[in-house]
Structures are given as structure tokens and as C-alpha cells.
Motif scaffolding. Structure first.
Motif, PDB file in Angstrom:
ATOM      1  N   ARG A  71       0.804  -1.226   0.000  1.00 56.03           N
ATOM      2  CA  ARG A  71       0.000   0.000   0.000  1.00 56.03           C
ATOM      3  C   ARG A  71       0.837   1.276   0.000  1.00 56.03           C
ATOM      4  O   ARG A  71       0.593   2.202  -0.781  1.00 56.03           O
ATOM      5  N   ASP A  72       1.847   1.383   0.873  1.00 57.67           N
ATOM      6  CA  ASP A  72       2.628   2.619   0.911  1.00 57.67           C
ATOM      7  C   ASP A  72       3.443   2.801  -0.365  1.00 57.67           C
ATOM      8  O   ASP A  72       3.627   3.916  -0.855  1.00 57.67           O
ATOM      9  N   MET A  73       3.908   1.700  -0.923  1.00 54.61           N
ATOM     10  CA  MET A  73       4.646   1.757  -2.186  1.00 54.61           C
ATOM     11  C   MET A  73       3.721   2.185  -3.323  1.00 54.61           C
ATOM     12  O   MET A  73       4.102   2.971  -4.203  1.00 54.61           O
ATOM     13  N   LEU A  74       2.501   1.695  -3.285  1.00 50.70           N
ATOM     14  CA  LEU A  74       1.510   2.057  -4.292  1.00 50.70           C
ATOM     15  C   LEU A  74       1.220   3.555  -4.257  1.00 50.70           C
ATOM     16  O   LEU A  74       1.189   4.222  -5.303  1.00 50.70           O
ATOM     17  N   GLU A  75       1.034   4.099  -3.072  1.00 56.88           N
ATOM     18  CA  GLU A  75       0.796   5.536  -2.953  1.00 56.88           C
ATOM     19  C   GLU A  75       1.990   6.333  -3.478  1.00 56.88           C
ATOM     20  O   GLU A  75       1.823   7.360  -4.146  1.00 56.88           O
ATOM     21  N   SER A  76       3.190   5.859  -3.190  1.00 58.96           N
ATOM     22  CA  SER A  76       4.395   6.538  -3.660  1.00 58.96           C
ATOM     23  C   SER A  76       4.475   6.513  -5.188  1.00 58.96           C
ATOM     24  O   SER A  76       4.833   7.512  -5.822  1.00 58.96           O
ATOM     25  N   GLN A  77       4.112   5.380  -5.786  1.00 57.21           N
ATOM     26  CA  GLN A  77       4.132   5.280  -7.242  1.00 57.21           C
ATOM     27  C   GLN A  77       3.073   6.180  -7.880  1.00 57.21           C
ATOM     28  O   GLN A  77       3.342   6.883  -8.862  1.00 57.21           O
ATOM     29  N   LEU A  78       1.880   6.164  -7.318  1.00 60.55           N
ATOM     30  CA  LEU A  78       0.812   7.014  -7.843  1.00 60.55           C
ATOM     31  C   LEU A  78       1.190   8.489  -7.791  1.00 60.55           C
ATOM     32  O   LEU A  78       0.832   9.278  -8.674  1.00 60.55           O
ATOM     33  N   ALA A  79       1.931   8.872  -6.740  1.00 64.62           N
ATOM     34  CA  ALA A  79       2.286  10.276  -6.544  1.00 64.62           C
ATOM     35  C   ALA A  79       3.198  10.810  -7.647  1.00 64.62           C
ATOM     36  O   ALA A  79       3.331  12.027  -7.809  1.00 64.62           O
ATOM     37  N   ARG A  80       3.822   9.930  -8.422  1.00 62.44           N
ATOM     38  CA  ARG A  80       4.689  10.361  -9.520  1.00 62.44           C
ATOM     39  C   ARG A  80       3.895  10.915 -10.694  1.00 62.44           C
ATOM     40  O   ARG A  80       4.464  11.556 -11.587  1.00 62.44           O
ATOM     41  N   PHE A  81       2.604  10.642 -10.711  1.00 63.97           N
ATOM     42  CA  PHE A  81       1.778  11.005 -11.859  1.00 63.97           C
ATOM     43  C   PHE A  81       0.620  11.903 -11.403  1.00 63.97           C
ATOM     44  O   PHE A  81       0.195  11.829 -10.252  1.00 63.97           O
ATOM     45  N   PRO A  82       0.072  12.710 -12.299  1.00 61.83           N
ATOM     46  CA  PRO A  82      -1.012  13.626 -11.928  1.00 61.83           C
ATOM     47  C   PRO A  82      -2.374  12.936 -11.937  1.00 61.83           C
ATOM     48  O   PRO A  82      -3.313  13.367 -12.619  1.00 61.83           O
ATOM     49  N   ILE A  83      -2.493  11.846 -11.162  1.00 61.73           N
ATOM     50  CA  ILE A  83      -3.726  11.048 -11.243  1.00 61.73           C
ATOM     51  C   ILE A  83      -4.350  10.737  -9.887  1.00 61.73           C
ATOM     52  O   ILE A  83      -5.470  10.222  -9.847  1.00 61.73           O
ATOM     53  N   ARG A  84      -3.663  11.017  -8.790  1.00 63.62           N
ATOM     54  CA  ARG A  84      -4.171  10.573  -7.483  1.00 63.62           C
ATOM     55  C   ARG A  84      -5.573  11.100  -7.200  1.00 63.62           C
ATOM     56  O   ARG A  84      -6.405  10.395  -6.588  1.00 63.62           O
ATOM     57  N   ALA A  85      -5.878  12.301  -7.644  1.00 65.60           N
ATOM     58  CA  ALA A  85      -7.170  12.902  -7.350  1.00 65.60           C
ATOM     59  C   ALA A  85      -8.332  12.187  -8.033  1.00 65.60           C
ATOM     60  O   ALA A  85      -9.493  12.395  -7.654  1.00 65.60           O
ATOM     61  N   TYR A  86      -8.052  11.351  -9.016  1.00 71.53           N
ATOM     62  CA  TYR A  86      -9.129  10.616  -9.674  1.00 71.53           C
ATOM     63  C   TYR A  86      -9.694   9.504  -8.787  1.00 71.53           C
ATOM     64  O   TYR A  86     -10.803   9.025  -9.034  1.00 71.53           O
ATOM     65  N   PHE A  87      -8.928   9.071  -7.765  1.00 73.60           N
ATOM     66  CA  PHE A  87      -9.296   7.875  -7.027  1.00 73.60           C
ATOM     67  C   PHE A  87      -9.868   8.202  -5.649  1.00 73.60           C
ATOM     68  O   PHE A  87      -9.238   8.900  -4.854  1.00 73.60           O
ATOM     69  N   ASP A  88     -11.034   7.647  -5.373  1.00 73.73           N
ATOM     70  CA  ASP A  88     -11.637   7.802  -4.050  1.00 73.73           C
ATOM     71  C   ASP A  88     -10.903   6.967  -3.012  1.00 73.73           C
ATOM     72  O   ASP A  88     -10.842   7.352  -1.833  1.00 73.73           O
ATOM     73  N   GLU A  89     -10.375   5.834  -3.428  1.00 72.09           N
ATOM     74  CA  GLU A  89      -9.636   4.948  -2.524  1.00 72.09           C
ATOM     75  C   GLU A  89      -8.458   4.336  -3.271  1.00 72.09           C
ATOM     76  O   GLU A  89      -8.523   4.121  -4.490  1.00 72.09           O
ATOM     77  N   VAL A  90      -7.397   4.041  -2.515  1.00 69.01           N
ATOM     78  CA  VAL A  90      -6.254   3.297  -3.039  1.00 69.01           C
ATOM     79  C   VAL A  90      -6.062   2.086  -2.135  1.00 69.01           C
ATOM     80  O   VAL A  90      -5.735   2.226  -0.957  1.00 69.01           O
ATOM     81  N   LEU A  91      -6.289   0.896  -2.672  1.00 67.71           N
ATOM     82  CA  LEU A  91      -6.266  -0.337  -1.904  1.00 67.71           C
ATOM     83  C   LEU A  91      -5.068  -1.177  -2.316  1.00 67.71           C
ATOM     84  O   LEU A  91      -4.945  -1.576  -3.482  1.00 67.71           O
ATOM     85  N   GLY A  92      -4.167  -1.433  -1.379  1.00 68.90           N
ATOM     86  CA  GLY A  92      -2.990  -2.251  -1.637  1.00 68.90           C
ATOM     87  C   GLY A  92      -2.775  -3.231  -0.503  1.00 68.90           C
ATOM     88  O   GLY A  92      -3.483  -3.210   0.508  1.00 68.90           O
TER      89      GLY A  92
END
Length: 215
Positions: free
Chosen positions: A112-133
Motif C-alpha cells: 500500500r505505501d509503495m503504491l501511494e508513492s508510485q501514484l504520486a509520480r503522476f497527476p492522477i491521485r485525485a481521480y481515485f476515491d480509494e487506493v487499496l494495496g
């Protein structure tokens, strides 16, 4: 058929274009343990499977060295991750679902924490209501976290669609009671994906057309 209100996105290979990168990571790490590399995407597609432990075991990884190999692979994956991109139609597809009022969630076997870190590299995090890892790096099944999420998210499973690139995504969708579309440009081949008995698309753009025009 119930209207679609939610997309559950797989990450690796589906939104993230990391197929060839993952092959390179294997070729840079496995030989240090006396394990074989792979010469092509086709060779990778023949052997890649879930859970990832089964894929490792097919290469000769044992119970004795599994953790060492997994940690070495992950360290190398993280080291060069800055060079990995999203699929070219990922952003427009996320925006298209947003404009249609569809809730979007990432459901990944990445830690999960790695997933959030990867997502943060791109301008897309705001599209997701939840990030499940997951809670570890060993890429086991994501079925349990998906089922737990759906039990309390307020959207019925039959109103949700899993979009992924492996047979595991179809298996998880079946277990959760959701629909599924697979995209044949990730970690498993079109031939293998067709055995899942769900629609198989060639691009994210095509998945959006199939789902939104069917709403």
C-alpha cells in the motif's frame, strides 16, 4: 444489467506501462541467484502468473531464497521506477470516467505505501476515491481487500467493474461479484486472457467505450 457506478482499477500493467520494465528487473536480479532471465515479452507471458510466488517458483525460486529474491527484485524495481510511464491513454480514460460520474478506485497487489508513492509520480491521485494495496511486498491475492472494500463502499458489486491485465483480475472480480474487462497489453497475453470468459480489450480507450456506451 445494473448501471456501472464504479471502476476498480488494477495498477501494474493496466494503468502503469511496466511490462518491459518488469522483465528488465528480472533480468538484472534473478541471475545473481543462479536463476534464468527472459529473452522476450512472449517468454514472459508464457510464465507469468499469480500469485507472484508461483511465478518465482517456476523460475527455480525455493522456500529458502524466496524472501531474498523478492526483496532484491523489489529494490531494483523501485530503484529505476522513475523511468516508468503510464499507458498513453490512461489519463484520458480516467478523465472520461470522471466526467461520466463514475467512482474510481485502485485495487492492487502492490504494497500500500509503495503504491501511494508510485501514484504520486503522476497527476492522477485525485481521480481515485480509494487506493487499496497489500500489507507486504509479496504480491499475493488482492481478493480479501477488494471484498472488504465493497462490503462498505456504498456501491453494489454488480454496479462495479474490475479493469485489469491478468487472469487474477478476473478471478478477483468473480469472487467479489463484479463485472470485469481485461486489457491485453500488460502482464499476460491476449490468448491467456481470453480463457477467463470476460471481455478482452486492446486499450484503456476501448474499455471506456465499451463500458460507457453500455451504461
Amino acid at each position: 444489467m445494473a448501471a456501472m457506478r464504479q471502476v476498480l482499477w488494477d495498477w501494474n500493467g493496466t494503468l502503469l506501462d511496466d511490462l518491459r520494465y518488469a522483465i528488465g528487473v528480472r533480468n538484472r536480479t534473478f541471475p545473481a541467484f543462479g536463476l534464468p532471465g527472459l529473452s522476450s515479452v512472449e517468454a514472459y507471458h508464457r510464465v507469468f502468473t499469480f500469485p507472484v510466488r508461483a511465478y518465482y517458483e517456476s523460475a527455480g525460486v525455493t522456500d529458502q531464497n524466496f524472501e531474498a529474491v523478492a526483496h532484491a527484485w523489489m529494490a531494483e524495481y523501485v530503484r529505476g521506477f522513475g523511468g516508468v510511464s503510464l499507458h498513453g491513454d490512461a489519463l484520458e480514460t480516467l478523465e472520461r470516467f470522471k466526467q461520466a460520474g463514475v467512482k474510481q478506485v485502485v485495487l492492487s497487489a502492490t504494497k500500500r505505501d509503495m503504491l501511494e508513492s508510485q501514484l504520486a509520480r503522476f497527476p492522477i491521485r485525485a481521480y481515485f476515491d480509494e487506493v487499496l494495496g497489500l500489507g507486504d511486498i509479496y504480491a499475493g491475492s488482492k481478493e480479501a481487500i477488494g471484498r472488504a472494500y465493497l462490503s462498505g463502499c456504498g456501491v453494489a458489486p454488480e454496479e462495479s467493474v474490475m479493469i485489469g491485465d491478468t487472469l487474477h483480475d478476473a478471478e478477483v472480480a468473480r469472487a467479489m461479484g463484479t463485472r470485469c474487462i481485461l486489457v491485453a497489453r500488460g502482464h499476460q497475453s491476449r490468448e491467456k486472457l481470453l480463457s477467463a470468459g470476460v471481455p478482452v480489450a486492446d486499450s484503456l480507450r476501448e474499455t471506456a467505450t465499451l463500458l460507457l456506451e453500455g451504461m
